[in-house]
Design an enzyme around this catalytic site. Structure first.
Site, PDB file in Angstrom:
ATOM      1  N   ASP A 112       0.850  -1.186   0.000  1.00  0.00           N
ATOM      2  CA  ASP A 112       0.000   0.000   0.000  1.00  0.00           C
ATOM      3  C   ASP A 112       0.890   1.241   0.000  1.00  0.00           C
ATOM      4  O   ASP A 112       1.889   1.309   0.723  1.00  0.00           O
ATOM      5  CB  ASP A 112      -0.922   0.006   1.222  1.00  0.00           C
ATOM      6  CG  ASP A 112      -2.067   0.998   1.073  1.00  0.00           C
ATOM      7  OD1 ASP A 112      -3.228   0.549   0.984  1.00  0.00           O
ATOM      8  OD2 ASP A 112      -1.813   2.221   1.031  1.00  0.00           O
TER       9      ASP A 112
ATOM     10  N   ASN B  70     -13.185  -3.080   2.409  1.00  0.00           N
ATOM     11  CA  ASN B  70     -14.176  -2.020   2.605  1.00  0.00           C
ATOM     12  C   ASN B  70     -15.168  -1.993   1.438  1.00  0.00           C
ATOM     13  O   ASN B  70     -14.773  -2.125   0.276  1.00  0.00           O
ATOM     14  CB  ASN B  70     -13.466  -0.666   2.700  1.00  0.00           C
ATOM     15  CG  ASN B  70     -12.524  -0.597   3.886  1.00  0.00           C
ATOM     16  OD1 ASN B  70     -12.831  -1.112   4.954  1.00  0.00           O
ATOM     17  ND2 ASN B  70     -11.359   0.008   3.693  1.00  0.00           N
TER      18      ASN B  70
ATOM     19  N   GLY C  57     -15.150   3.422   4.036  1.00  0.00           N
ATOM     20  CA  GLY C  57     -13.737   3.709   3.793  1.00  0.00           C
ATOM     21  C   GLY C  57     -13.219   3.260   2.442  1.00  0.00           C
ATOM     22  O   GLY C  57     -12.015   3.359   2.189  1.00  0.00           O
ATOM     23  N   GLN C  58     -14.115   2.775   1.577  1.00  0.00           N
ATOM     24  CA  GLN C  58     -13.608   2.366   0.258  1.00  0.00           C
ATOM     25  C   GLN C  58     -13.317   3.612  -0.582  1.00  0.00           C
ATOM     26  O   GLN C  58     -14.194   4.463  -0.774  1.00  0.00           O
ATOM     27  CB  GLN C  58     -14.624   1.472  -0.476  1.00  0.00           C
ATOM     28  CG  GLN C  58     -14.054   0.930  -1.789  1.00  0.00           C
ATOM     29  CD  GLN C  58     -14.989  -0.064  -2.502  1.00  0.00           C
ATOM     30  OE1 GLN C  58     -16.167  -0.206  -2.147  1.00  0.00           O
ATOM     31  NE2 GLN C  58     -14.452  -0.736  -3.511  1.00  0.00           N
ATOM     32  N   SER C  59     -12.092   3.725  -1.047  1.00  0.00           N
ATOM     33  CA  SER C  59     -11.705   4.885  -1.866  1.00  0.00           C
ATOM     34  C   SER C  59     -11.334   4.478  -3.284  1.00  0.00           C
ATOM     35  O   SER C  59     -11.299   5.318  -4.177  1.00  0.00           O
ATOM     36  CB  SER C  59     -10.541   5.633  -1.210  1.00  0.00           C
ATOM     37  OG  SER C  59      -9.412   4.785  -1.081  1.00  0.00           O
TER      38      SER C  59
ATOM     39  N   HIS D 129     -10.650  -5.159  -3.295  1.00  0.00           N
ATOM     40  CA  HIS D 129      -9.307  -5.460  -2.790  1.00  0.00           C
ATOM     41  C   HIS D 129      -9.399  -5.757  -1.306  1.00  0.00           C
ATOM     42  O   HIS D 129     -10.327  -5.326  -0.624  1.00  0.00           O
ATOM     43  CB  HIS D 129      -8.349  -4.288  -3.035  1.00  0.00           C
ATOM     44  CG  HIS D 129      -8.845  -2.991  -2.483  1.00  0.00           C
ATOM     45  ND1 HIS D 129      -9.789  -2.219  -3.127  1.00  0.00           N
ATOM     46  CD2 HIS D 129      -8.551  -2.320  -1.344  1.00  0.00           C
ATOM     47  CE1 HIS D 129     -10.043  -1.139  -2.416  1.00  0.00           C
ATOM     48  NE2 HIS D 129      -9.312  -1.178  -1.317  1.00  0.00           N
TER      49      HIS D 129
HETATM   50  P1  AMP Z   1      -9.746   1.515   0.279  1.00  0.00           P
HETATM   51  O1  AMP Z   1      -9.744   2.855   0.959  1.00  0.00           O
HETATM   52  O2  AMP Z   1     -10.207   0.378   1.120  1.00  0.00           O
HETATM   53  O3  AMP Z   1     -10.467   1.606  -1.051  1.00  0.00           O
HETATM   54  O4  AMP Z   1      -8.226   1.206  -0.021  1.00  0.00           O
HETATM   55  C1  AMP Z   1      -7.532   1.788  -1.074  1.00  0.00           C
HETATM   56  C2  AMP Z   1      -6.083   1.721  -0.717  1.00  0.00           C
HETATM   57  O5  AMP Z   1      -5.327   1.901  -1.882  1.00  0.00           O
HETATM   58  C3  AMP Z   1      -5.620   2.809   0.266  1.00  0.00           C
HETATM   59  O6  AMP Z   1      -5.083   2.170   1.426  1.00  0.00           O
HETATM   60  C4  AMP Z   1      -4.566   3.585  -0.509  1.00  0.00           C
HETATM   61  O7  AMP Z   1      -3.489   3.981   0.285  1.00  0.00           O
HETATM   62  C5  AMP Z   1      -4.147   2.566  -1.553  1.00  0.00           C
HETATM   63  N1  AMP Z   1      -3.633   3.119  -2.799  1.00  0.00           N
HETATM   64  C6  AMP Z   1      -4.171   4.094  -3.568  1.00  0.00           C
HETATM   65  N2  AMP Z   1      -3.420   4.309  -4.644  1.00  0.00           N
HETATM   66  C7  AMP Z   1      -2.385   3.429  -4.592  1.00  0.00           C
HETATM   67  C8  AMP Z   1      -1.266   3.143  -5.424  1.00  0.00           C
HETATM   68  N3  AMP Z   1      -1.048   3.817  -6.575  1.00  0.00           N
HETATM   69  N4  AMP Z   1      -0.402   2.176  -5.041  1.00  0.00           N
HETATM   70  C9  AMP Z   1      -0.602   1.497  -3.887  1.00  0.00           C
HETATM   71  N5  AMP Z   1      -1.648   1.709  -3.058  1.00  0.00           N
HETATM   72  C10 AMP Z   1      -2.528   2.665  -3.403  1.00  0.00           C
END
Ligand code: AMP
Length: 114
Positions: A30, A87, A93-95, A100
């Site tokens: 991450d 998430n 918290g899903q972004s 994943h």
């Molecule tokens: P979520 O918030 O559960 O959707 O998790 C998304 C995760 O992706 C977060 O922990 C971010 O830090 C991670 N993330 C976003 N962009 C990247 C990237 N380019 N490489 C690695 N991790 C990333």
């Protein structure tokens, strides 16, 4: 998916720190680690989250969990404990809207997660 950041990472269009890869799964570090070990288990098939899953993806989720466990064991966290979380939706918290699993280890992990 054209504009999905994880699809771009899977296709190699965006660099990542790769830990494991096969035909079904990519595991990367991450970019914003929340624990000494913070990996992302990325199924290569674009699925938004578990609301978007069909029975055809059941095995994928199990494979991601089993692989996450194997990596945690390999990295020495089998006895100390680790967490695999996923998430669903912005409110949880899903972004990134490509399914994943986060693999977290190396510090005390409180429950409930908040
Ligand atoms: P979520 O918030 O559960 O959707 O998790 C998304 C995760 O992706 C977060 O922990 C971010 O830090 C991670 N993330 C976003 N962009 C990247 C990237 N380019 N490489 C690695 N991790 C990333």
């Amino acid at each position: 998916m054209e504009n999905c950041i994880f699809c771009k990472i899977i296709r190699g269009e965006i660099p990542s720190r790769k830990v494991f890869e096969d035909d079904r799964l990519l595991v990367i570090e991450d970019v914003s680690p929340q624990a000494p070990l913070h990996l992302l288990l990325l199924p290569k098939k674009h699925v938004v989250n578990c609301l978007d899953m069909t029975p055809g993806e059941d095995a994928l989720a199990g494979y991601a969990l089993r692989t996450g466990g194997a990596i945690a064991r390999e990295k020495g966290y089998a006895d100390t404990g680790f967490r695999i979380v996923q998430n669903n939706g912005a409110g949880a918290g899903q972004s990134v809207f490509h399914i994943h699993f986060h693999l977290l280890a190396g510090r005390p992990l409180a429950w409930p997660p908040g």
